[in-house]
Design a protein around this motif. Structure first.
Motif, short mmCIF file in Angstrom:
data_model
loop_
_atom_site.label_atom_id
_atom_site.label_comp_id
_atom_site.label_asym_id
_atom_site.label_seq_id
_atom_site.Cartn_x
_atom_site.Cartn_y
_atom_site.Cartn_z
N VAL A 65 0.86 -1.18 0.00
CA VAL A 65 0.00 0.00 0.00
C VAL A 65 0.89 1.24 0.00
O VAL A 65 1.79 1.36 0.84
CB VAL A 65 -0.93 0.02 1.23
N VAL A 66 0.67 2.14 -0.94
CA VAL A 66 1.47 3.37 -1.05
C VAL A 66 0.53 4.57 -1.19
O VAL A 66 -0.65 4.42 -1.52
CB VAL A 66 2.43 3.32 -2.27
N GLU A 67 1.08 5.75 -0.96
CA GLU A 67 0.28 6.97 -1.18
C GLU A 67 -0.16 7.04 -2.64
O GLU A 67 -1.33 7.28 -2.95
CB GLU A 67 1.11 8.21 -0.85
N ALA A 68 0.81 6.84 -3.53
CA ALA A 68 0.54 6.87 -4.97
C ALA A 68 1.60 6.05 -5.67
O ALA A 68 2.75 5.97 -5.22
CB ALA A 68 0.56 8.31 -5.49
N ASP A 69 1.21 5.42 -6.76
CA ASP A 69 2.16 4.64 -7.56
C ASP A 69 2.95 5.62 -8.43
O ASP A 69 2.46 6.14 -9.42
CB ASP A 69 1.43 3.64 -8.44
N ILE A 70 4.21 5.89 -8.02
CA ILE A 70 5.04 6.89 -8.70
C ILE A 70 5.99 6.26 -9.70
O ILE A 70 6.91 6.94 -10.19
CB ILE A 70 5.84 7.70 -7.67
N SER A 71 5.78 4.99 -10.03
CA SER A 71 6.72 4.30 -10.91
C SER A 71 6.43 4.55 -12.38
O SER A 71 7.21 4.14 -13.24
CB SER A 71 6.72 2.80 -10.61
N GLY A 72 5.32 5.20 -12.71
CA GLY A 72 4.99 5.47 -14.11
C GLY A 72 5.88 6.54 -14.71
O GLY A 72 6.55 7.30 -14.00
N GLN A 73 5.90 6.63 -16.02
CA GLN A 73 6.78 7.55 -16.73
C GLN A 73 6.09 8.87 -17.09
O GLN A 73 6.74 9.86 -17.39
CB GLN A 73 7.31 6.90 -18.02
N GLU A 74 4.76 8.90 -17.09
CA GLU A 74 4.04 10.10 -17.50
C GLU A 74 4.05 11.15 -16.40
O GLU A 74 3.85 10.85 -15.23
CB GLU A 74 2.59 9.75 -17.86
N SER A 75 4.28 12.42 -16.80
CA SER A 75 4.26 13.51 -15.84
C SER A 75 2.83 13.91 -15.54
O SER A 75 2.02 14.09 -16.45
CB SER A 75 5.02 14.72 -16.39
N PRO A 76 2.49 14.08 -14.24
CA PRO A 76 1.11 14.48 -13.90
C PRO A 76 0.92 16.00 -13.95
O PRO A 76 -0.16 16.50 -13.63
CB PRO A 76 0.98 13.97 -12.46
N PHE A 77 1.97 16.74 -14.36
CA PHE A 77 1.92 18.20 -14.27
C PHE A 77 1.64 18.89 -15.59
O PHE A 77 1.70 20.11 -15.68
CB PHE A 77 3.24 18.73 -13.71
N ALA A 78 1.34 18.14 -16.64
CA ALA A 78 1.15 18.75 -17.95
C ALA A 78 -0.12 19.61 -17.98
O ALA A 78 -1.14 19.27 -17.40
CB ALA A 78 1.06 17.67 -19.02
N GLY A 79 -0.02 20.77 -18.64
CA GLY A 79 -1.17 21.62 -18.87
C GLY A 79 -1.68 22.38 -17.67
O GLY A 79 -2.86 22.75 -17.63
N LEU A 80 -0.83 22.66 -16.70
CA LEU A 80 -1.26 23.34 -15.48
C LEU A 80 -0.79 24.79 -15.41
O LEU A 80 -0.97 25.46 -14.39
CB LEU A 80 -0.74 22.59 -14.25
N GLU A 81 -0.20 25.31 -16.50
CA GLU A 81 0.40 26.64 -16.47
C GLU A 81 -0.64 27.73 -16.19
O GLU A 81 -1.81 27.62 -16.55
CB GLU A 81 1.11 26.94 -17.80
N SER A 82 -0.17 28.80 -15.57
CA SER A 82 -1.01 29.95 -15.27
C SER A 82 -0.95 30.96 -16.41
O SER A 82 0.02 31.00 -17.18
CB SER A 82 -0.55 30.61 -13.97
N ASP A 83 -1.97 31.80 -16.51
CA ASP A 83 -1.96 32.89 -17.49
C ASP A 83 -1.19 34.10 -16.97
O ASP A 83 -0.93 35.05 -17.72
CB ASP A 83 -3.40 33.32 -17.82
N LEU A 84 -0.82 34.08 -15.69
CA LEU A 84 -0.13 35.21 -15.07
C LEU A 84 1.33 34.87 -14.79
O LEU A 84 1.67 33.73 -14.50
CB LEU A 84 -0.82 35.59 -13.75
N THR A 85 2.19 35.88 -14.86
CA THR A 85 3.60 35.69 -14.55
C THR A 85 3.81 35.76 -13.04
O THR A 85 2.89 36.14 -12.29
CB THR A 85 4.46 36.78 -15.22
N LEU A 86 5.00 35.43 -12.59
CA LEU A 86 5.30 35.51 -11.17
C LEU A 86 5.18 36.94 -10.66
O LEU A 86 4.69 37.18 -9.54
CB LEU A 86 6.72 34.97 -10.91
N ALA A 87 5.62 37.90 -11.46
CA ALA A 87 5.55 39.30 -11.05
C ALA A 87 4.12 39.75 -10.83
O ALA A 87 3.86 40.68 -10.04
CB ALA A 87 6.23 40.18 -12.10
N GLU A 88 3.17 39.10 -11.50
CA GLU A 88 1.76 39.44 -11.35
C GLU A 88 1.10 38.70 -10.20
O GLU A 88 0.00 39.07 -9.76
CB GLU A 88 1.01 39.14 -12.65
N ARG A 89 1.75 37.65 -9.71
CA ARG A 89 1.14 36.84 -8.67
C ARG A 89 1.79 37.01 -7.30
O ARG A 89 1.20 36.61 -6.29
CB ARG A 89 1.20 35.35 -9.07
#
Length: 264
Positions: free
Chosen positions: A65-89
């Protein structure tokens, strides 16, 4: 059989077995026998291979039993970008502190300029761990997943990466409080990482109630630690009767509101 089981359970409660790694045994009323393991998601080369005793636990388990199966190769972070820059946030003080830590770790601000603030915090934490000599391949849960797959042992997720990302995306202000805590407790977090490495290389804590340095604000601790521990308790109680090796982040085993205290 019932009387013997009660006597054995009482004996183990009075004289719990000590392991050379952060681990402990808990038996639930439904016949679920859990070996809880305090995992570190990134480790040093000295933390591989896993202790023979832990491998033996895995051999006798019905599932990992694990928190999450992290052995896969696919990144879970795709398509999460913000419309604002750091200076705006970020305000000037926050941006200056982020710039200082990014320069210290070699993280390019231009590469993270539109990423969610919670993701930037995770990148900084991972980079800090790498600078301390830790690598994902030597992480405890990653090694356990590989060992379980080699033995064709079933793998059960407590939440999964999709649920973890969803939780982070629900943090207010794009996850600003996670980034704030990461920057505020930067050096404390480095010391805590070294402490947890010592739990695997030297000796684990003798007391689950030990005082740990704070690296989260109270509100964030409630979201990332307390609420998840309570949800995991329900999931573990719902497992079929059997023997399980349960690997969760080491901080979930110790300190206030820890998972073992909720299960007992």
């Amino acid at each position: 059989m019932g009387l013997f089981h009660r006597i054995k359970t009482s004996f183990r409660a009075l004289f719990p077995r000590r392991y050379a790694w952060p681990g402990l045994d808990i038996s639930l009323p439904g016949g679920q026998h859990l070996h809880l393991v305090g995992s570190i998601h990134m480790g040093t080369q000295d933390m591989s291979p896993l202790p023979p005793g832990l491998i033996k636990q895995l051999k006798h388990a019905d599932a990992l039993v694990v928190e999450a199966d992290i052995s896969g190769q696919e990144s879970p972070f795709a398509g999460l970008e913000s419309d604002l820059t750091l200076a705006e946030r970020l305000d000037e003080t926050q941006l200056a502190e982020l710039t200082r830590v990014a320069d210290e770790t070699g993280v390019s601000l231009s590469m993270i300029d539109t990423l969610p603030l919670w993701q930037i915090a995770m990148i900084l934490q991972a980079t800090q761990a790498q600078r301390l000599g830790l690598r994902g391949d030597y992480g405890i849960d990653y090694q356990l997943l590989n060992a379980a797959r080699a033995r064709r042992l079933p793998i059960i997720e407590l939440e999964g990466t999709d649920s973890q990302i969803a939780l982070l995306r629900q943090l207010p202000d794009d996850g600003l409080m996670l980034l704030d805590d990461t920057l505020t407790h930067w050096h404390t977090n480095a010391r805590l990482l070294q402490t947890m490495i010592g739990w695997w290389l030297d000796a684990p804590p003798a007391d689950g109630r030990l005082a740990l340095p704070s690296t989260f604000s109270e509100s964030l601790y409630d979201v990332l630690m307390n609420a998840r521990n309570k949800a995991w308790r329900e999931t573990l109680h719902a497992l079929p009767a059997g023997h399980y090796v349960v690997a969760v982040g080491a901080l979930h085993l110790y300190g206030e509101g820890n998972l073992p205290s909720l299960l007992k």
